[in-house]
Design a protein around this motif. Structure first.
Motif, short mmCIF file in Angstrom:
data_model
loop_
_atom_site.label_atom_id
_atom_site.label_comp_id
_atom_site.label_asym_id
_atom_site.label_seq_id
_atom_site.Cartn_x
_atom_site.Cartn_y
_atom_site.Cartn_z
N GLU A 8 35.85 40.92 27.83
CA GLU A 8 36.40 40.82 28.81
C GLU A 8 37.19 40.11 29.46
O GLU A 8 39.12 39.97 29.80
CB GLU A 8 36.93 42.51 29.07
CG GLU A 8 37.51 42.99 30.57
CD GLU A 8 37.13 43.80 30.74
OE1 GLU A 8 38.21 44.52 31.74
OE2 GLU A 8 36.29 44.11 30.91
N ARG A 9 36.77 39.48 29.76
CA ARG A 9 37.37 38.10 30.59
C ARG A 9 37.99 37.08 30.15
O ARG A 9 39.60 36.50 30.11
CB ARG A 9 36.41 37.39 31.24
CG ARG A 9 35.13 38.01 32.51
CD ARG A 9 35.29 37.38 34.01
NE ARG A 9 33.78 36.50 32.66
CZ ARG A 9 32.95 36.91 32.93
NH1 ARG A 9 32.22 38.61 33.53
NH2 ARG A 9 31.66 36.70 31.68
N ARG A 10 37.85 36.49 29.24
CA ARG A 10 38.29 36.09 27.95
C ARG A 10 39.62 36.44 27.30
O ARG A 10 40.44 35.42 27.32
CB ARG A 10 37.45 35.61 26.64
CG ARG A 10 37.67 34.60 26.06
CD ARG A 10 36.77 34.61 24.39
NE ARG A 10 37.25 33.41 23.31
CZ ARG A 10 37.33 32.10 23.91
NH1 ARG A 10 36.47 31.90 24.58
NH2 ARG A 10 37.89 31.16 22.68
N PHE B 137 36.42 31.60 35.25
CA PHE B 137 36.96 30.45 33.95
C PHE B 137 36.09 29.42 33.13
O PHE B 137 36.27 29.44 32.48
CB PHE B 137 38.68 29.24 34.46
CG PHE B 137 38.98 28.95 33.79
CD1 PHE B 137 40.33 29.50 32.58
CD2 PHE B 137 38.46 27.51 33.53
CE1 PHE B 137 40.94 28.07 31.88
CE2 PHE B 137 39.30 26.23 32.89
CZ PHE B 137 40.21 27.26 32.09
N TYR B 138 35.50 28.32 35.00
CA TYR B 138 34.39 27.96 33.58
C TYR B 138 33.67 28.56 33.39
O TYR B 138 32.81 27.89 32.34
CB TYR B 138 34.14 26.54 35.11
CG TYR B 138 35.42 25.83 35.37
CD1 TYR B 138 35.74 25.43 34.47
CD2 TYR B 138 35.74 25.85 37.05
CE1 TYR B 138 36.63 24.25 34.71
CE2 TYR B 138 37.16 25.28 36.75
CZ TYR B 138 37.27 24.27 35.85
OH TYR B 138 38.92 23.27 35.98
N GLU B 139 33.42 30.39 32.91
CA GLU B 139 32.07 30.29 32.78
C GLU B 139 32.40 30.77 30.63
O GLU B 139 31.42 30.69 30.20
CB GLU B 139 31.77 31.52 32.91
CG GLU B 139 31.02 31.65 34.25
CD GLU B 139 31.05 33.20 34.74
OE1 GLU B 139 31.92 34.08 34.75
OE2 GLU B 139 30.07 33.28 36.42
N ASP C 71 45.50 36.25 27.24
CA ASP C 71 46.68 37.03 27.71
C ASP C 71 47.43 36.11 28.71
O ASP C 71 48.47 36.06 28.63
CB ASP C 71 46.61 38.77 28.32
CG ASP C 71 45.90 39.43 26.85
OD1 ASP C 71 46.26 38.46 25.55
OD2 ASP C 71 45.42 40.34 27.00
N ALA C 72 46.72 35.94 29.81
CA ALA C 72 47.20 35.14 31.09
C ALA C 72 48.25 33.74 30.59
O ALA C 72 49.44 33.40 31.30
CB ALA C 72 46.61 35.13 31.91
N GLY D 28 43.70 37.25 37.34
CA GLY D 28 42.86 38.52 38.22
C GLY D 28 42.22 38.15 38.18
O GLY D 28 41.12 38.66 38.45
N LEU D 29 41.23 36.63 37.71
CA LEU D 29 39.71 36.69 37.34
C LEU D 29 40.11 35.22 38.41
O LEU D 29 40.79 34.99 38.84
CB LEU D 29 39.32 36.18 36.19
CG LEU D 29 39.56 37.23 35.54
CD1 LEU D 29 39.33 36.86 33.68
CD2 LEU D 29 38.70 38.44 35.51
#
Length: 227
Positions: A23-25, A61-63, A30-31, A55-56
């Motif tokens: 979901e984060r990816r 990001f670096y994960e 999308d952004a 929204g993160l």
């Protein structure tokens, strides 16, 4: 640039670590589609700006990514994979139709997908150019896949007696250049034509490189327009 950080494991809010990471990816991509594809563009986007748009956090990001180029690379492949899926679906649907109808349907599927969102056009044809040797290698490798797809279609058409039995690789490479240039110019309002007219012109070019130059057209050798 920091090394990729270890993502947390275990379930949280009913989702596994893998589900949360996916979901984060997706949110980062999308952004990035919006920032790279609509503005301000890849070169003017920062990790902080992308993270805020998603929204993160920058830590998250670096994960997922080493840098913004990784995001652009993933987005470029995503855009191409989506278009290829549309092409393969159309090809399967028209597997037993005459070559002109099949070429028309397949190419309309490609054009409809790529031009359906101006942001995807910019990712595919603009933002990827001149970024780095790595990205140029990816761009050329992905283009080679499109060339091979056309060559496979040509071989199948030749086996059915609908295309000239020769090596179409050089012609297919030139055709891909025409596609990229014309669709980009059309999307930038530099071509006074409808999308239908652009597609019909490109389909004529495709049929021209597939069929022998001295072949007498048959009644069904026409480009099918959409009603």
């Amino acid at each position: 640039m920091p090394d990729r950080l270890r993502a947390p494991s275990g379930r949280y809010a009913g989702k596994s670590a893998e589900e949360r990471r996916a979901e984060r990816r997706r949110r980062f991509l999308d952004a990035a589609l919006e920032l790279f594809g609509a503005g301000p563009g890849y070169r003017s986007t920062t990790v902080a700006a992308l993270s805020e748009a998603a929204g993160l956090s920058t830590r998250q990001f670096y994960e997922e990514f080493r840098n913004l180029e990784d995001v652009l690379a993933a987005l470029h492949l995503q855009v191409n994979d989506r278009a290829e899926a549309a092409v393969l679906t159309a090809a399967a649907r028209t597997a037993h139709t005459p070559l002109p109808e099949r070429a028309d349907a397949v190419f309309r599927a490609y054009a409809a997908d790529v031009t359906g969102d101006p942001r995807r056009i910019r990712i595919a044809f603009v933002e990827i150019i001149g970024v780095s040797p790595r990205m140029e290698e990816q761009r050329l490798a992905r283009r080679a896949q499109w060339v091979e797809l056309i060559c496979a279609e040509a071989r199948a058409a030749a086996a059915r007696g609908e295309a000239e039995p020769r090596d179409h690789r050089l012609a297919a490479t030139g055709f891909i250049g025409s596609v990229n240039g014309l669709l980009h110019d059309w999307s930038a309002d530099r071509v006074e034509a409808t999308l239908d007219e652009v597609v019909e012109e490109l389909v004529r070019q495709l049929l021209g490189i597939l069929r022998p130059p001295d072949r007498v057209p048959r009644r069904d050798d026409r480009v099918f327009r959409r009603s």
